[in-house]
Design a protein around this motif. Structure first.
Motif, PDB file in Angstrom:
ATOM      1  N   SER A  87       0.835  -1.194   0.000  1.00 51.32           N
ATOM      2  CA  SER A  87       0.000   0.000   0.000  1.00 51.32           C
ATOM      3  C   SER A  87       0.867   1.239   0.000  1.00 51.32           C
ATOM      4  CB  SER A  87      -0.928  -0.022   1.218  1.00 51.32           C
ATOM      5  OG  SER A  87      -1.664   1.162   1.272  1.00 51.32           O
ATOM      6  N   TYR A 118     -10.908   0.090  -6.309  1.00 51.88           N
ATOM      7  CA  TYR A 118     -10.026   0.442  -5.184  1.00 51.88           C
ATOM      8  C   TYR A 118      -9.676  -0.790  -4.365  1.00 51.88           C
ATOM      9  CZ  TYR A 118      -8.327   2.121  -0.760  1.00 51.88           C
ATOM     10  OH  TYR A 118      -7.565   2.296   0.369  1.00 51.88           O
ATOM     11  N   SER A 120      -5.840  -1.537  -4.266  1.00 48.37           N
ATOM     12  CA  SER A 120      -5.176  -1.286  -2.996  1.00 48.37           C
ATOM     13  C   SER A 120      -4.380  -2.497  -2.518  1.00 48.37           C
ATOM     14  CB  SER A 120      -6.192  -0.897  -1.911  1.00 48.37           C
ATOM     15  OG  SER A 120      -7.107  -1.959  -1.696  1.00 48.37           O
TER      16      SER A 120
END
Length: 281
Positions: free
Chosen positions: A2, A271, A275
């Motif tokens: 991340s 996302y 992510s």
């Protein structure tokens, strides 16, 4: 792995400016826009050179009205481009958003900038949205120009039977272009989502385009009528209310709500995938 965005808002605007600059400096982008601009010109020239007028009810919507009023060239061209040409170009741009960067090896550097994954996804989607506007505007502008050059232009009779001035009819054409642009936003979000699953941009492009075709096919099957309101292509040609007096905004609102749902769902899934995607190894 991340990444955390440590830059201020200015970095986001700089990244967006860079994204738009790269997108609209690509030869591929201009080739697609030129191809889209050629569609209304070809329609106008074909109608102009035809030895007999178009038969009402045959061919694209409003084709039979072009010879009486050149302002219908833009609307007819948009109708022709919505099912295939516009989704094809949108699929190419949206499918390339993340997969293209991964394929070139530049994605890791964008995330080390630091851009942040959420910001990068938003910027990539904003670039796809900008192309939606550019593509639709190109068809509308080319159609309007071809219509003015090749055919007489005058007051327009709406579907409701009312007649409006040239200026107001031009505004209606802009509203139709805006409606179609909104219609394509859901497809752009789908392309962005697919692009996060692969490092092969051609695969993401093809999958996005195929899904647009499949959605339209399903929307024409009466056996799946219960599914139709949930398909992102269901309202693509539902702009008839914009050609009535007064304008009824129901279809525009329903279309915008449907596309917003696809943007929210696909954005969240994109996302979630992005992510957890290791692009820095």
């Amino acid at each position: 792995m991340s990444s955390v965005a440590t830059a201020g808002p200015g970095a986001g605007w700089a990244l967006l400016a860079s994204e738009l600059s790269v997108l609209f400096r690509r030869l591929r982008t201009w080739a697609m826009l030129i191809a889209l601009a050629a569609v209304p010109i070809l329609i106008a020239v074909a109608v102009k050179l035809s030895s007999r007028p178009a038969t009402p009810g045959r061919g694209p919507l409003f084709l039979d009205r072009i010879t009486q009023n050149g302002l219908f060239v833009a609307v007819t061209a948009l109708v022709v481009c919505v099912p295939l040409f516009l989704p094809l170009t949108i699929g190419v741009v949206a499918g390339d958003t993340i997969a293209g960067e991964a394929n070139l090896g530049t994605l890791r550097y964008l995330l080390l900038a630091p851009a942040g994954r959420v910001r990068l996804l938003l910027v990539k989607y904003a670039g796809a949205v900008a192309f939606c506007f550019a593509a639709t505007a190109t068809v509308a502008a080319s159609g309007a120009l071809a219509g003015v050059v090749l055919f007489p232009v005058g007051p327009v009779t709406l579907l409701s039977g009312d007649t409006i001035s040239v200026g107001e009819s031009a505004l209606r054409s802009l509203l139709i272009a805006a409606y179609i642009t909104v219609s394509l936003l859901g497809l752009s979000a789908i392309g962005l989502l697919i692009s996060t699953f692969t490092d092969v941009p051609v695969g993401a492009m093809a999958a996005t385009i195929v899904l647009s075709v499949v959605s339209q096919v399903l929307d024409n099957l009466p056996q799946l009528e219960w599914l139709h309101p949930w398909l992102f292509s269901h309202h693509w040609l539902g702009f008839a209310d914009l050609l009535r007096q007064p304008i009824a905004w129901t279809s525009f609102g329903e279309n915008a709500l449907l596309q917003a749902g696809y943007i929210a769902v696909c954005g969240a899934l994109a996302y979630a995938k992005f992510s957890n995607k290791d692009v820095l190894s």
